[in-house]
Design a protein around this motif. Structure first.
Motif, PDB file in Angstrom:
ATOM      1  N   UNK A 226      12.564  -0.476   5.844  1.00 26.43           N
ATOM      2  CA  UNK A 226      12.639   0.760   6.616  1.00 26.43           C
ATOM      3  C   UNK A 226      11.377   1.573   6.353  1.00 26.43           C
ATOM      4  N   UNK A 227      10.462   1.577   7.329  1.00 25.40           N
ATOM      5  CA  UNK A 227       9.233   2.331   7.121  1.00 25.40           C
ATOM      6  C   UNK A 227       9.324   3.637   7.898  1.00 25.40           C
ATOM      7  N   UNK A 228       8.738   4.691   7.347  1.00 30.31           N
ATOM      8  CA  UNK A 228       8.789   6.004   7.979  1.00 30.31           C
ATOM      9  C   UNK A 228       7.463   6.369   8.634  1.00 30.31           C
ATOM     10  N   UNK A 229       6.382   5.850   8.086  1.00 26.80           N
ATOM     11  CA  UNK A 229       5.093   6.375   8.480  1.00 26.80           C
ATOM     12  C   UNK A 229       4.007   5.355   8.165  1.00 26.80           C
ATOM     13  N   UNK A 230       3.093   5.163   9.085  1.00 30.66           N
ATOM     14  CA  UNK A 230       1.900   4.353   8.800  1.00 30.66           C
ATOM     15  C   UNK A 230       0.742   5.307   8.574  1.00 30.66           C
TER      16      UNK A 230
ATOM     17  N   UNK B 150     -11.260  -2.502   5.776  1.00 22.11           N
ATOM     18  CA  UNK B 150     -10.432  -1.308   5.971  1.00 22.11           C
ATOM     19  C   UNK B 150      -9.338  -1.220   4.921  1.00 22.11           C
ATOM     20  N   UNK B 151      -8.805  -0.019   4.805  1.00 16.47           N
ATOM     21  CA  UNK B 151      -7.597   0.195   3.997  1.00 16.47           C
ATOM     22  C   UNK B 151      -6.568   0.850   4.911  1.00 16.47           C
ATOM     23  N   UNK B 152      -5.332   0.428   4.743  1.00 17.04           N
ATOM     24  CA  UNK B 152      -4.237   0.951   5.542  1.00 17.04           C
ATOM     25  C   UNK B 152      -3.031   1.054   4.623  1.00 17.04           C
ATOM     26  N   UNK B 153      -2.082   1.886   5.007  1.00 16.93           N
ATOM     27  CA  UNK B 153      -0.904   2.010   4.156  1.00 16.93           C
ATOM     28  C   UNK B 153       0.307   2.465   4.932  1.00 16.93           C
ATOM     29  N   UNK B 154       1.427   2.413   4.270  1.00 15.13           N
ATOM     30  CA  UNK B 154       2.659   2.885   4.902  1.00 15.13           C
ATOM     31  C   UNK B 154       3.552   3.555   3.875  1.00 15.13           C
TER      32      UNK B 154
END
Ligand SMILES: *[C@@H]1O[C@H](CO)[C@@H](O)[C@H](O)[C@H]1NC(C)=O
Ligand SMILES: *[C@@H]1O[C@H](CO)[C@@H](O)[C@H](O)[C@H]1NC(C)=O
Ligand SMILES: *[C@@H]1O[C@H](CO)[C@@H](O)[C@H](O)[C@H]1NC(C)=O
Length: 241
Positions: free
Chosen positions: A92-96, A79-83
């Protein structure tokens, strides 16, 4: 005795709190929180539609990832995933971004390309952000991961087909110019100079018309009518002078 009871109550409360905190922590960690170790791959990537990495909020971004298996064992690309994170503070992450599954096997010293699409949210304020994209793959001894992109990108606002704000400004501008022109015109119209110039001109035209009697209308009813009309028009102006 009372102090002892109070102390044990406090201890029980503390234990209860600790257990509760542990329970909160317990839910399976997000795959991006604790990344598996890196495997032996080489990789390259490119953004076919956004070579300058200036993305547009609300429009999907496609990235092509090329993988070369440098290990002696096969890898199953899972799989590939990102943020999307704060450009200054990665924590500080805003979105996955949605994960995409592949389950494609790449044999030792073989290459493979996969495509991944992610969507910068439509309401994202235009700004610089850090985007991290990670590929997960499985070997005989478990999962591995490689973060193949981790850089600052720019997210811009989607340009509207009709910019209502700009349109409104244009309308105001045109109205102001119109009002200004009308004001100047009404000043000029009432000025003595204008009256003199235009008044003389219109008189001149009338006189020249009267002088310029065509031969062929002489003596006709129309000629008489015209002369009367001209005389009536010139009389009042002469009186005024
Ligand atoms: C998004 O990913 C982070 C790890 O980078 C994780 O801590 C967080 O729980 C995830 N959020 C959601 C809503 O899945
Ligand atoms: C790759 O991994 C998936 C999920 O673990 C599995 O279902 C699939 O059979 C694997 N593919 C191969 C060729 O081993
Ligand atoms: C991405 O880079 C930042 C530093 O700019 C680093 O703190 C962060 O751990 C990196 N993220 C990943 C998933 O490698």
């Amino acid at each position: 005795m009372a102090t002892l009871r109070r102390a044990s109550l406090l201890l029980a409360c503390l234990a209860c709190g600790a257990a509760f905190a542990a329970a909160l922590d317990a839910p399976r960690a997000h795959p991006l929180t604790n990344l598996p170790p890196a495997g032996e791959i080489s990789h390259g990537h490119f953004f076919p539609d956004y070579p300058t990495r200036q993305f547009i909020a609300g429009l999907p971004v496609k990235v092509v990832l090329g993988i070369r298996n440098d290990a002696a064992e096969a890898y199953n690309i899972s799989a590939i995933m990102g943020s999307l994170n704060n450009a200054e503070d990665f924590r500080a992450y805003y979105w996955n971004f949605t994960q995409q599954l592949y389950f494609q096997v790449v044999q030792p010293s073989k290459e493979l390309s996969v495509e991944y699409s992610f969507l910068p949210p439509k309401d994202l304020p235009p700004n610089d952000y850090q985007v991290a994209l990670t590929v997960f793959y499985e070997a005989a001894d478990g999962f591995k991961s490689t973060t193949f992109f981790n850089q600052t990108i720019t997210v811009n606002e989607q340009r509207q087909l009709i910019d209502w704000k700009l349109m409104f400004l244009y309308v105001i501008f045109i109205a102001l110019v119109g009002a200004g022109l009308y004001y100047v015109w009404s000043m000029v119209k009432d000025s003595q100079l204008y009256k003199n110039v235009v008044g003389k001109k219109s008189r001149k035209v009338e006189v020249s018309r009267a002088d310029n009697d065509d031969e062929w209308v002489k003596g006709t009813h129309y000629d008489n009518f015209r002369k009367k009309k001209a005389a009536a028009a010139t009389k009042p102006t002469k009186k005024a002078q």
